[in-house]
Design a protein around this motif. Sequence first.
Motif, short mmCIF file in Angstrom:
data_model
loop_
_atom_site.label_atom_id
_atom_site.label_comp_id
_atom_site.label_asym_id
_atom_site.label_seq_id
_atom_site.Cartn_x
_atom_site.Cartn_y
_atom_site.Cartn_z
N GLU A 1 0.81 -1.15 -0.12
CA GLU A 1 0.25 0.13 -0.02
C GLU A 1 0.70 1.19 0.07
O GLU A 1 0.65 2.19 -0.72
N VAL A 2 1.80 1.36 1.02
CA VAL A 2 2.57 2.48 1.05
C VAL A 2 3.50 2.50 -0.33
O VAL A 2 3.56 3.72 -0.86
N LEU B 1 1.21 4.16 -2.99
CA LEU B 1 0.98 5.64 -2.80
C LEU B 1 2.26 6.23 -3.12
O LEU B 1 2.17 7.57 -3.79
N PHE B 2 3.43 5.71 -2.82
CA PHE B 2 4.53 6.38 -3.47
C PHE B 2 4.75 6.50 -4.93
O PHE B 2 5.07 7.72 -5.56
N ASP C 1 2.20 9.13 -6.05
CA ASP C 1 2.55 10.73 -5.41
C ASP C 1 3.88 10.93 -6.34
O ASP C 1 3.76 12.07 -6.90
N GLY D 1 10.51 14.07 0.31
CA GLY D 1 10.10 13.46 1.51
C GLY D 1 9.40 12.26 1.24
O GLY D 1 9.60 11.13 2.02
N SER D 2 8.68 11.99 0.18
CA SER D 2 8.01 10.57 -0.04
C SER D 2 9.03 9.52 -0.34
O SER D 2 9.08 8.36 -0.05
N SER E 1 10.77 8.48 2.53
CA SER E 1 9.75 7.74 3.60
C SER E 1 9.72 6.17 3.06
O SER E 1 9.26 5.32 4.02
N SER F 1 1.25 14.70 3.75
CA SER F 1 1.68 13.62 2.79
C SER F 1 1.07 12.50 3.35
O SER F 1 1.02 11.86 4.45
N ILE G 1 1.58 9.48 2.37
CA ILE G 1 2.34 8.34 2.70
C ILE G 1 3.06 8.36 4.16
O ILE G 1 2.94 7.59 5.00
N ASP G 2 3.32 9.89 4.67
CA ASP G 2 3.55 9.79 6.11
C ASP G 2 2.56 9.56 6.90
O ASP G 2 2.84 9.21 8.16
N LYS H 1 0.20 7.52 6.51
CA LYS H 1 0.09 5.93 6.70
C LYS H 1 1.22 5.49 7.48
O LYS H 1 0.85 4.45 8.40
N LEU H 2 2.45 5.80 7.24
CA LEU H 2 3.40 5.41 8.18
C LEU H 2 3.46 5.57 9.40
O LEU H 2 3.67 4.95 10.38
N SER I 1 11.59 16.70 7.90
CA SER I 1 12.72 16.01 7.16
C SER I 1 13.80 16.78 7.14
O SER I 1 14.99 16.40 6.88
N PRO J 1 12.55 10.29 7.95
CA PRO J 1 11.36 9.38 8.48
C PRO J 1 11.47 8.92 9.82
O PRO J 1 12.42 8.47 10.35
#
Lengths: 148, 209
Positions: free
Chosen positions: A41-42, A45-46, A49, A80-81, A84, B17, B19-20, B22-23, B110, B132
């Motif tokens: 899932e992540v 999303l990456f 994005d 950032g993404s 992550s 974000s 993604i963030d 979710k994390l 970040s 992260p």
Amino acid sequence: MEMWRQVFQYKESLFREGILDAQFTQLQQLQDESNPDFVAEVVSLFFEDSERLINDLTRALEQKCIDFKKVDAHVHQLKGSSSSVGAQKVKNACITFRNFCDEQNIEACFSCLQLVKQEYLLVKNKLETLLRMEQQILAAGGAIPMIE
Amino acid sequence: MGLSTESQFHVLAVDDSIIDRKLIERLLKTSSYQVTTVDSGSKALEFLGLNEDKHKDTNQLSISPNSHQEVEVNLIITDYCMPGMTGYDLLKKIKESSSLRDIPVVIMSSENVPSRINRCLEEGAEEFFLKPVKLCDVNKLKPHMMKTKYKNNHQNPENQENEEISEEIQPQPQQQQSNNNNKRKAMEDGLSPDRTRPRFAGGLTVASN
């Protein structure tokens, strides 16, 4: 077992080549039986994005009068993404990109955009392959190899 | 082992974000916290029941007394760099509000900019995490939440019993089902409501230091 070894080696090569870093391992450690699809899932999303941001970047750099602040904001988000999910080469390309944004170096920004695209497509391809292989291991009742 | 004390804690996570979000949600849930995520500072304030006044009169930040306690929030963790209201702006708003200022706030960013970090700490942030965010960072949150739990209990004598933090023999901390009735806000899009369902510690609870 053969399959497992194959995946292990593939994964190891992604770390060795610097395509992925330890953050990807962190993600995998957060996945468990209650969240079997967390990494997938992540990662998807990456992909979404990144593709959106790369399109935005391309458009921003096509303008006659480039708004470097805007470009920098997009690159900042992409950085950032990618950090992550542990897409290290994309992240590093973004760091370089931001420096050239600061300098308002148009030529260099263009080549950074190309580099970012290239690194993104590479990691996308590798992650898709990796996740597909790991899915097969899981389907066969095995455990995913972890790289520390 | 019974229920972990963590499951009584509710964390509000703010990040633009996806993604963030979710994390951080997964990191917190792995640590057995209840989590609500929102994608902006203004949604965070809305969730907390802080009415951003139509006229931005900062001295006039009003709380509607009933709505505020509808969902107890024990800690707010927010990204620094967000469009519109930054994490720093959100921190300031919370610390300016008499009813919210006791909620611990943790900032994530970040970028490792010392002046930024100091600014946030001076404004009352408890911690500053570099992104992260990792599990070892999340493990630092609990002490901050214990502090507020104590404070809140002064105002809330009924809960006094729960305060005794006996980690091992925790008979049945009422899982505050009562909180549920007012969750409607959380159902709106962008908010992922936390589960009030008891979470059992089995294997998941990461030992707090």
